[in-house]
Motif scaffolding. Structure first.
Motif, PDB file in Angstrom:
ATOM      1  N   GLY A 289     -11.150  17.524   1.779  1.00  0.00           N
ATOM      2  CA  GLY A 289     -12.427  17.812   3.059  1.00  0.00           C
ATOM      3  C   GLY A 289     -12.248  19.301   3.066  1.00  0.00           C
ATOM      4  N   ILE A 290     -13.557  19.746   3.491  1.00  0.00           N
ATOM      5  CA  ILE A 290     -13.694  21.125   4.219  1.00  0.00           C
ATOM      6  C   ILE A 290     -14.567  21.202   5.301  1.00  0.00           C
ATOM      7  N   PHE A 291     -14.078  22.185   6.430  1.00  0.00           N
ATOM      8  CA  PHE A 291     -14.510  22.067   7.593  1.00  0.00           C
ATOM      9  C   PHE A 291     -15.954  22.879   7.831  1.00  0.00           C
ATOM     10  N   GLY A 292     -15.793  23.859   6.789  1.00  0.00           N
ATOM     11  CA  GLY A 292     -17.041  24.723   6.642  1.00  0.00           C
ATOM     12  C   GLY A 292     -17.427  25.055   5.349  1.00  0.00           C
ATOM     13  N   ALA A 293     -18.436  25.586   4.841  1.00  0.00           N
ATOM     14  CA  ALA A 293     -18.642  26.434   3.563  1.00  0.00           C
ATOM     15  C   ALA A 293     -17.533  27.436   3.223  1.00  0.00           C
ATOM     16  N   PRO A 294     -17.265  27.313   2.064  1.00  0.00           N
ATOM     17  CA  PRO A 294     -16.249  28.300   1.440  1.00  0.00           C
ATOM     18  C   PRO A 294     -16.642  29.765   1.962  1.00  0.00           C
ATOM     19  N   GLY A 295     -15.482  30.433   2.546  1.00  0.00           N
ATOM     20  CA  GLY A 295     -15.628  31.664   3.226  1.00  0.00           C
ATOM     21  C   GLY A 295     -16.475  31.942   4.522  1.00  0.00           C
ATOM     22  N   LYS A 296     -16.953  30.849   5.016  1.00  0.00           N
ATOM     23  CA  LYS A 296     -17.850  30.657   6.152  1.00  0.00           C
ATOM     24  C   LYS A 296     -17.587  29.713   7.091  1.00  0.00           C
ATOM     25  N   MET A 297     -16.026  29.289   7.488  1.00  0.00           N
ATOM     26  CA  MET A 297     -15.646  27.999   7.924  1.00  0.00           C
ATOM     27  C   MET A 297     -16.245  28.062   9.517  1.00  0.00           C
ATOM     28  N   TRP A 298     -16.381  29.219  10.255  1.00  0.00           N
ATOM     29  CA  TRP A 298     -16.836  28.831  11.671  1.00  0.00           C
ATOM     30  C   TRP A 298     -18.608  29.351  11.525  1.00  0.00           C
ATOM     31  N   THR A 299     -18.974  29.703  10.312  1.00  0.00           N
ATOM     32  CA  THR A 299     -20.411  30.205  10.416  1.00  0.00           C
ATOM     33  C   THR A 299     -21.212  29.730   9.440  1.00  0.00           C
ATOM     34  N   SER A 300     -21.104  28.484   9.269  1.00  0.00           N
ATOM     35  CA  SER A 300     -21.916  27.711   8.247  1.00  0.00           C
ATOM     36  C   SER A 300     -23.292  27.294   8.806  1.00  0.00           C
ATOM     37  N   THR A 301     -24.298  28.070   8.813  1.00  0.00           N
ATOM     38  CA  THR A 301     -25.579  27.605   9.501  1.00  0.00           C
ATOM     39  C   THR A 301     -26.743  27.707   8.607  1.00  0.00           C
ATOM     40  N   THR A 302     -26.632  27.547   7.344  1.00  0.00           N
ATOM     41  CA  THR A 302     -27.954  27.480   6.324  1.00  0.00           C
ATOM     42  C   THR A 302     -27.614  26.104   5.454  1.00  0.00           C
ATOM     43  N   ARG A 303     -28.766  25.691   5.010  1.00  0.00           N
ATOM     44  CA  ARG A 303     -28.790  24.677   4.059  1.00  0.00           C
ATOM     45  C   ARG A 303     -27.894  24.744   2.902  1.00  0.00           C
ATOM     46  N   PRO A 304     -27.583  25.700   2.344  1.00  0.00           N
ATOM     47  CA  PRO A 304     -26.721  25.822   1.348  1.00  0.00           C
ATOM     48  C   PRO A 304     -25.381  25.559   2.059  1.00  0.00           C
ATOM     49  N   ASP A 305     -24.753  26.048   3.170  1.00  0.00           N
ATOM     50  CA  ASP A 305     -23.586  25.911   3.793  1.00  0.00           C
ATOM     51  C   ASP A 305     -23.396  24.527   4.100  1.00  0.00           C
ATOM     52  N   TRP A 306     -24.355  23.712   4.739  1.00  0.00           N
ATOM     53  CA  TRP A 306     -24.368  22.301   4.934  1.00  0.00           C
ATOM     54  C   TRP A 306     -24.190  21.517   3.717  1.00  0.00           C
ATOM     55  N   ARG A 307     -24.903  21.803   2.773  1.00  0.00           N
ATOM     56  CA  ARG A 307     -24.922  21.198   1.264  1.00  0.00           C
ATOM     57  C   ARG A 307     -23.456  21.158   1.152  1.00  0.00           C
ATOM     58  N   ALA A 308     -22.703  22.344   1.023  1.00  0.00           N
ATOM     59  CA  ALA A 308     -21.356  22.622   0.723  1.00  0.00           C
ATOM     60  C   ALA A 308     -20.441  21.574   1.222  1.00  0.00           C
ATOM     61  N   ILE A 309     -20.699  21.596   2.594  1.00  0.00           N
ATOM     62  CA  ILE A 309     -19.723  20.469   3.432  1.00  0.00           C
ATOM     63  C   ILE A 309     -19.962  19.186   2.817  1.00  0.00           C
ATOM     64  N   PHE A 310     -21.107  18.774   2.658  1.00  0.00           N
ATOM     65  CA  PHE A 310     -21.556  17.508   2.221  1.00  0.00           C
ATOM     66  C   PHE A 310     -21.299  16.996   0.842  1.00  0.00           C
ATOM     67  N   GLU A 311     -21.203  18.284  -0.019  1.00  0.00           N
ATOM     68  CA  GLU A 311     -20.819  17.863  -1.440  1.00  0.00           C
ATOM     69  C   GLU A 311     -19.497  17.303  -1.635  1.00  0.00           C
ATOM     70  N   VAL A 312     -18.503  17.928  -0.670  1.00  0.00           N
ATOM     71  CA  VAL A 312     -17.077  17.629  -0.898  1.00  0.00           C
ATOM     72  C   VAL A 312     -16.977  16.467  -0.049  1.00  0.00           C
ATOM     73  N   ASN A 313     -17.294  16.486   1.260  1.00  0.00           N
ATOM     74  CA  ASN A 313     -16.805  15.320   2.315  1.00  0.00           C
ATOM     75  C   ASN A 313     -17.492  14.053   2.285  1.00  0.00           C
TER      76      ASN A 313
END
Length: 254
Positions: free
Chosen positions: A98-122
């Motif tokens: 699992g991942i907490f945030g998008a790759p390279g953006k652990m604490w700054t995942s604020t866009t649709r691609p970031d959210w999608r990256a989290i949901f893709e794995v988790n």
């Protein structure tokens, strides 16, 4: 006649952190196991296997690496095909990756691609792996699926104010709420397989950066709840989101 293959345990994200600790717990069990160390990168998986073999305490336990990336359907399918050919079944599936945030953006995942990256794995990858593994799980006499989750995914707890990471953790929290819902559904619909959603608590790993490393508990202590599920010590709470820490244990509301 060839000796029977000991129970096959597949652990995703097992080359580091909590996943490695889970693999270590199984590799040091008094019971025989076939431990499959799932890793996105095969070389890192092999490095983890080397470390685990140096700590192994039971000659009846084997430890091997298998490449599996939950963000890739092809990787999931290839890994399961390989397991099917080599071992014929999965007895315990530990969905730990699992991942907490998008790759390279652990604490700054604020866009649709970031959210999608989290949901893709988790979420999407976790669901796909479990559902594609059903045929191999059903070849086991005691199939078990243990999904590593978080109490941050409890809608009940969030509604009562449990938001330890605030808005920064909202998307991780939502992803865990989604996979929790799937565990609840699988429990109702796949009656021949036992499921748990397991909250390991705050663990001292790289997962959440400096915060988790400084404030988390020993990963092996956290990993032992997974072993308990695999070895029948948590059969009284099958189908629930559970936790076990500091000598206490319980179930938390979805």
């Amino acid at each position: 006649m060839a000796a029977p293959i000991p129970p096959v345990v597949l652990i995703t994200g097992a080359n580091q952190g909590l996943g490695f600790a889970i693999a270590e717990i199984f590799s040091q069990s008094k019971q025989p196991y076939t431990v499959l160390v799932g890793a996105r990168d095969q070389s890192r998986g092999e490095e983890a296997v080397t470390k685990l073999l140096s700590k192994k305490t039971n000659d009846k336990i084997t430890v091997s690496a298998i490449q599996i990336n939950l963000a890739s359907s092809e990787s999931i399918t290839t890994a399961l095909e390989s397991i099917g050919k080599s071992y014929g079944r999965i007895d315990v599936l530990v969905n730990n990756a699992g991942i907490f945030g998008a790759p390279g953006k652990m604490w700054t995942s604020t866009t649709r691609p970031d959210w999608r990256a989290i949901f893709e794995v988790n979420v999407f990858g976790a669901i796909e792996l479990v559902e594609l593994a059903f045929p191999l799980l059903r070849k086991s006499s005691l199939p078990r699926v243990i999904v590593v989750t978080s109490n941050m995914g409890s809608i009940t707890k969030v509604s009562q104010g449990h938001v330890p990471c605030g808005a920064v953790g909202a998307y991780y929290s939502s992803s865990k709420a989604a996979i929790n819902a799937m565990v609840a559904n699988w429990t109702q619909l796949q009656k021949d397989i036992k499921f748990w959603a397991v909250c390991p608590g705050l663990v001292a790993t790289e997962f959440g950066g400096d915060f988790t490393k400084q404030h988390g508990r020993d990963p092996k202590d956290a990993a032992d709840i997974v072993r308990m599920c695999a070895e029948g010590e948590k059969d009284d709470v099958v189908g629930y989101a559970i936790w076990d820490q500091d000598g206490k244990s319980g179930v938390y509301e979805w």
